[in-house]
Design an enzyme around this catalytic site. Structure first.
Site: not given
Ligand SMILES: *Cc1c(COP(=O)(O)O)cnc(C)c1O
Length: 386
Positions: A55, A108, A180, A205
């Site tokens: 961890r 988001y 983000d 992503k």
């Molecule tokens: C998918 C996404 C998230 C969240 O991420 P997870 O891996 O699904 O928890 C946050 N911000 C954006 C812009 C996203 O596309």
């Protein structure tokens, strides 16, 4: 930052090598997946390489964290079990009850849900604002504002915010700027070099890039914020497991070539949809008439592979295109090599219905993959036919 020796190589060289020296004992060229929870100590407290419990640290995750820091030109990278786990660690480290957060007006959905449904119960206040309007952001700042949260480009409307301008507003108020960077990826945009304090990723992503892993990341500019967040990462425990870390590490080696292919296809599709009579508007920051085009051109090195469009025929037409497409797979998520299509109003953004984040019902979102452009264009052509 860029004078740091770690950043002397080009982006893709860093993506392939940062944190990933060949294994000193075997010479293995790729980082092994270290499936271990604990580590033998040579005498009490005699740690080999600082590892005591997975961890706290695992070599596969360490490699990914170093690569992430190198790609974002930051001091400290941290890998989490999901994007939302990364967001949670950041919010809980920076905000206490009574503090205030400025959110994007079209954040988001999961970020909005985390802040509005989970943090609001703990007394963290928030204001959704159109981040393209710096005066509105300034007006939303309170003495208790600890964090300005930015997404650019936004999901699913592809709005653009000026990162350097937001950093000035946030820092003027003694707040931090979090960006983000999931949609752009560090290949196209490096927010820390524009004044942001911390970058957030859903590595699910583009960084992972193959729709085979869920993960998240934080990268800080400053080592002391990095230390606080790394403390939270270990204390809260939502770390990336070794297999997940390895999948993201493999994905980022090809991030540069994938992003070039994604955005070349997106440019072809934007041109095709702009000329199509069934389409009323195309939202892609690479189009010169996009309201954020100039800011995007200034702070991004390309316009990315996410694209949305609106149908002249309204919601019914939008749903029909989603259901007729065959090369584009009808699915949530984004950023993988395969093209995806979705209806934000009924799918990814259904939970925003009735909130300030509600999206238009005639909107379709594409995550443009790296298949042959001709096949993607032909698929959209048949899906849009009367
Ligand atoms: C998918 C996404 C998230 C969240 O991420 P997870 O891996 O699904 O928890 C946050 N911000 C954006 C812009 C996203 O596309």
């Amino acid at each position: 930052m860029s004078s740091d020796a770690r950043f002397q190589h080009g982006f893709t060289t860093r993506a392939i090598h940062a944190g990933q020296e060949p294994d000193p004992t075997t010479g293995a060229v790729t980082m092994p997946v270290h499936f271990t929870s604990t580590y033998k100590q040579d005498g009490v407290g005699g740690l080999r390489g600082g590892y005591e419990y997975s961890r706290s640290a695992n070599p596969t995750r360490t490699a990914l964290q170093e690569a992430l820091a190198a790609l974002e030109q930051g001091s400290t990278g941290m890998a989490f079990a999901s994007g939302l786990a990364a967001e949670d660690a950041l919010l809980r480290t920076v905000c206490a009850p009574g503090d205030h957060v400025v959110l994007p007006g079209d954040a988001y959905g999961g970020t909005f849900r985390l802040v509005s449904k989970v943090y609001a119960r703990w007394g963290v206040e928030y204001t959704p604002v159109d981040l393209a309007d710096l005066d509105a952001v300034q007006a939303a700042i309170r003495p208790t504002t600890r964090l300005v949260w930015c997404e650019t480009p936004t999901n699913p409307l592809l709005n653009i915010a000026d990162i350097a301008g937001l950093a000035a507003v946030a820092h003027g108020a003694g707040a931090l700027l979090a960006v983000d960077n999931t949609f752009a990826s560090p290949y196209l945009q490096q927010p820390l070099t524009l004044g942001a304090d911390v970058v957030v990723h859903s590595t699910t992503k583009y960084l992972g890039g193959h729709s085979d892993v869920v993960g998240g990341a934080l990268v800080t500019a400053d080592a002391s914020l990095g230390e606080q967040l790394a403390f939270s990462q270990n204390a809260m425990g939502a770390v990336a497991g070794p297999m997940d870390a390895w999948l993201v590490l493999r994905g980022i080696k090809t991030l540069g070539v994938r992003m070039e292919a994604h955005q070349a296809n997106a440019a072809r599709i934007a041109e095709f949809l702009t000329a199509h009579p069934a389409v009323s508007s195309v939202l892609w920051p690479g189009l010169p008439d996009h309201p954020g085009h100039d800011v995007a051109a200034k702070q991004m090195s390309g316009f990315g592979g996410m694209l949305s469009f609106r149908l002249a025929g309204g919601e019914e037409a939008a749903l029909r295109v989603c259901e007729r497409a065959t090369v584009f797979t009808l699915a949530e998520s984004l950023g993988g090599v395969e093209s995806l299509i979705e209806h934000p109003g009924r799918m990814t953004h259904a939970s925003a219905a009735g909130s300030p984040l509600e999206v238009p019902a005639d909107l379709v979102r594409l995550s443009v993959g790296i298949e042959d452009a001709e096949d993607l264009l032909a698929d959209l052509e048949q899906a849009l036919a009367p």
